[in-house]
Scaffold this motif. Structure first.
Motif, short mmCIF file in Angstrom:
data_model
loop_
_atom_site.label_atom_id
_atom_site.label_comp_id
_atom_site.label_asym_id
_atom_site.label_seq_id
_atom_site.Cartn_x
_atom_site.Cartn_y
_atom_site.Cartn_z
N GLY A 145 0.78 -1.23 0.00
CA GLY A 145 0.00 0.00 0.00
C GLY A 145 0.81 1.27 0.00
O GLY A 145 0.29 2.34 -0.34
N SER A 146 2.08 1.19 0.37
CA SER A 146 2.92 2.39 0.40
C SER A 146 3.81 2.51 -0.83
O SER A 146 4.53 3.49 -0.96
CB SER A 146 3.81 2.36 1.65
N ARG A 147 3.74 1.52 -1.73
CA ARG A 147 4.64 1.49 -2.89
C ARG A 147 3.82 1.56 -4.17
O ARG A 147 3.05 0.67 -4.49
CB ARG A 147 5.53 0.26 -2.84
N ILE A 148 4.05 2.62 -4.92
CA ILE A 148 3.22 2.95 -6.06
C ILE A 148 3.42 1.99 -7.23
O ILE A 148 2.55 1.84 -8.09
CB ILE A 148 3.52 4.41 -6.50
N TYR A 149 4.57 1.30 -7.26
CA TYR A 149 4.87 0.38 -8.36
C TYR A 149 4.79 -1.09 -7.93
O TYR A 149 5.27 -1.96 -8.66
CB TYR A 149 6.27 0.65 -8.92
N SER A 150 4.20 -1.37 -6.81
CA SER A 150 4.24 -2.74 -6.30
C SER A 150 3.51 -3.73 -7.21
O SER A 150 3.86 -4.91 -7.24
CB SER A 150 3.65 -2.81 -4.89
N HIS A 151 2.53 -3.25 -7.97
CA HIS A 151 1.79 -4.17 -8.84
C HIS A 151 2.60 -4.63 -10.05
O HIS A 151 2.22 -5.60 -10.72
CB HIS A 151 0.50 -3.50 -9.32
N LEU A 152 3.74 -4.00 -10.30
CA LEU A 152 4.54 -4.35 -11.48
C LEU A 152 5.34 -5.62 -11.29
O LEU A 152 6.02 -6.06 -12.21
CB LEU A 152 5.47 -3.19 -11.84
N TRP A 153 5.25 -6.24 -10.12
CA TRP A 153 5.94 -7.51 -9.93
C TRP A 153 5.46 -8.55 -10.96
O TRP A 153 6.26 -9.34 -11.48
CB TRP A 153 5.71 -8.05 -8.51
N SER A 154 4.15 -8.55 -11.25
CA SER A 154 3.61 -9.55 -12.17
C SER A 154 4.04 -9.28 -13.61
O SER A 154 4.27 -10.21 -14.38
CB SER A 154 2.08 -9.59 -12.07
N ILE A 155 4.15 -7.98 -13.98
CA ILE A 155 4.65 -7.65 -15.32
C ILE A 155 6.10 -8.13 -15.45
O ILE A 155 6.51 -8.63 -16.50
CB ILE A 155 4.57 -6.13 -15.55
N ALA A 156 6.88 -7.99 -14.37
CA ALA A 156 8.27 -8.46 -14.40
C ALA A 156 8.34 -9.96 -14.59
O ALA A 156 9.18 -10.46 -15.36
CB ALA A 156 8.97 -8.05 -13.10
N VAL A 157 7.48 -10.71 -13.91
CA VAL A 157 7.48 -12.17 -14.07
C VAL A 157 7.19 -12.54 -15.52
O VAL A 157 7.85 -13.41 -16.10
CB VAL A 157 6.42 -12.81 -13.13
N GLU A 158 6.20 -11.88 -16.12
CA GLU A 158 5.88 -12.20 -17.52
C GLU A 158 7.04 -11.87 -18.44
O GLU A 158 7.35 -12.64 -19.36
CB GLU A 158 4.62 -11.44 -17.95
N TRP A 159 7.68 -10.72 -18.23
CA TRP A 159 8.81 -10.35 -19.09
C TRP A 159 9.95 -11.34 -18.97
O TRP A 159 10.60 -11.69 -19.95
CB TRP A 159 9.30 -8.93 -18.75
N GLN A 160 10.22 -11.79 -17.77
CA GLN A 160 11.29 -12.77 -17.58
C GLN A 160 10.95 -14.08 -18.27
O GLN A 160 11.83 -14.75 -18.84
CB GLN A 160 11.54 -12.96 -16.08
N PHE A 161 9.68 -14.44 -18.26
CA PHE A 161 9.23 -15.61 -19.00
C PHE A 161 9.40 -15.41 -20.51
O PHE A 161 9.85 -16.31 -21.22
CB PHE A 161 7.76 -15.88 -18.67
N TYR A 162 9.05 -14.23 -21.00
CA TYR A 162 9.19 -13.93 -22.43
C TYR A 162 10.64 -13.99 -22.90
O TYR A 162 10.90 -14.26 -24.07
CB TYR A 162 8.63 -12.54 -22.75
N LEU A 163 11.57 -13.72 -22.01
CA LEU A 163 12.98 -13.76 -22.40
C LEU A 163 13.50 -15.19 -22.53
O LEU A 163 14.34 -15.48 -23.38
CB LEU A 163 13.83 -13.00 -21.37
N VAL A 164 12.99 -16.09 -21.71
CA VAL A 164 13.55 -17.44 -21.64
C VAL A 164 12.75 -18.46 -22.48
O VAL A 164 13.32 -19.22 -23.27
CB VAL A 164 13.63 -17.92 -20.18
#
Length: 411
Positions: A145-164
């Motif tokens: 709740g105090s971190r404005i970008y905390s929801h981007l963890w899931s976008i990061a997981v997808e990007w890491q999947f797209y790389l491999v």
């Protein structure tokens, strides 16, 4: 936006990732998933965060389907082309949201929110937000709740999947047995990922297993598995009424889990529950893709779910910063009224992003191609970097306590 900047659909340049018809129920399923996340973050749906899991499964299914189709049609996979299409599809909206959110936080957020945003922004740009939070021991369930970008963890997981994963498919898809090899690797990878989730500690804080790429890969890999020829062949006998009944049961099961699960307090969630949810989602997606004309397919393929699905990525990007920056104390009202207002704002921001930024770049408007496109990209990157460097970093707590008065001798 002037219509001349975006060519009519029939005249847009086609790429290997666009020469397929959209499957209407899957678009609608995206809309349902993002609505669940919106309601979860508003405090109305305890298991709505499982909508992210559904996004993962959908991504694995669709991306693997495209890769396998390209391998079948051309006998190879153009990895540079694939990554370029993913970048054009996802990065412009992410960049606009990241810069806009940083400006809004600077203008209207608290010093703590701004400080955290400046700390997290480089990790968001590097698509590594999830591992940043894991290594810094930032608990997802109690600190988001105090971190404005905390929801981007899931976008990061997808990007890491797209790389491999495309690299794996490019190697394994060659030859007549490519489909079976990919099926076997996806299944083995999903089971290995489940094992990681089960054996890693999660009794006190589940952030490591909830946000880890290794522990969440099974959702993406089960979706990938559902896109392979052996999986499609296994589901082929299910047609018509039998497929529709099974779709209904699976959809009801997923919906029930969203109402019954309560975050990390659900003991079975990280001991197989998330895996079962992903497995059910993969089966539902595969059935809807093969039999979209059934009753469930028609419901999910309706205008409203499809429109939400079309905007789901940008809605997801924008909703959390708006939720954080516009609490009940700021808006002056809470409950369902606040939820409705924030959802409306999220949809409006997403529609503007899609019309003004995403579609022109994705479909190669004149200003987004060639030297002009490179200049726009360079200018945007430099502007975002300059903004991050120039925003003054707040001194948290600097004016809250006068240490000299505490240590000064009494008169």
């Amino acid at each position: 936006m002037p219509t001349s900047t975006l060519a009519p659909r029939s005249h847009r340049r086609r790429t290997p990732g666009q020469d397929r018809a959209h499957i209407a129920p899957l678009d609608g399923l995206r809309g349902v998933a993002v609505l669940a996340v919106l309601l979860f973050h508003a405090g109305h749906l305890g298991g709505g965060f499982l909508g992210v899991d559904l996004f993962f499964v959908l991504s694995g299914f669709l991306i693997t389907g495209l890769l396998l189709k390209e391998a079948t049609n051309t006998d190879k996979i153009n990895l540079i082309g694939f990554w370029g299409r993913r970048a054009r599809r996802l990065l412009p909206a992410l960049t606009v949201m990241g810069v806009g959110t940083l400006l809004l936080t600077w203008a209207f957020g608290s010093p703590a929110q701004l400080g955290f945003a400046l700390d997290d922004a480089p990790w968001a740009a590097a698509q590594a937000t999830n591992w940043h939070y894991i290594t810094e021991h930032i608990g997802y369930w109690n600190a988001a709740g105090s971190r404005i970008y905390s929801h981007l963890w899931s976008i990061a997981v997808e990007w890491q999947f797209y790389l491999v994963w495309p690299l794996v498919v490019a190697v394994l898809a060659r030859g007549r047995s490519g489909g079976r090899r990919i099926t076997a690797v996806a299944a083995a990878g999903a089971l290995a990922s489940l094992t990681c989730m089960v054996v890693l500690p999660h009794a006190i804080d589940a952030t490591r297993v909830y946000e880890g790429t290794d522990t969440r890969a099974f959702s993406l890999l089960l979706g990938s598995l559902a896109a392979t020829a052996p999986a499609r062949k296994a589901l082929a006998p299910l047609r018509g009424r039998s497929a529709d009944i099974l779709c209904g049961l699976l959809a009801c099961g997923l919906g029930a889990s969203w109402f019954l699960v309560e975050g990390e307090s659900s003991a079975s969630l990280f001991s197989g529950g998330l895996f079962l949810h992903s497995l059910a989602a993969a089966a539902l997606i595969a059935l809807l893709a093969s039999s979209p004309e059934g009753r469930i397919g028609r419901i999910l393929g309706g205008a409203v779910p499809r429109r939400l699905g079309d905007l789901s990525y940008s809605i997801y990007l924008w909703h959390w910063p708006l939720y954080v920056l516009l609490p009940q104390e700021v808006l002056g009202f809470g409950g369902w009224s606040r939820t409705a207002a924030l959802i409306a704002l999220s949809v409006a921001a997403a529609a503007l992003s899609k019309t003004a930024v995403e579609d022109p770049i994705r479909f190669r408007a004149r200003w987004a191609t060639g030297r002009t496109g490179l200049a726009v990209l360079t200018a945007g990157t430099l502007a975002a970097t300059a903004l991050w460097l120039l925003i003054p970093r707040p001194q948290l707590g600097a004016h809250s306590v006068d240490v000299t008065r505490l240590t000064a001798p009494r008169p």
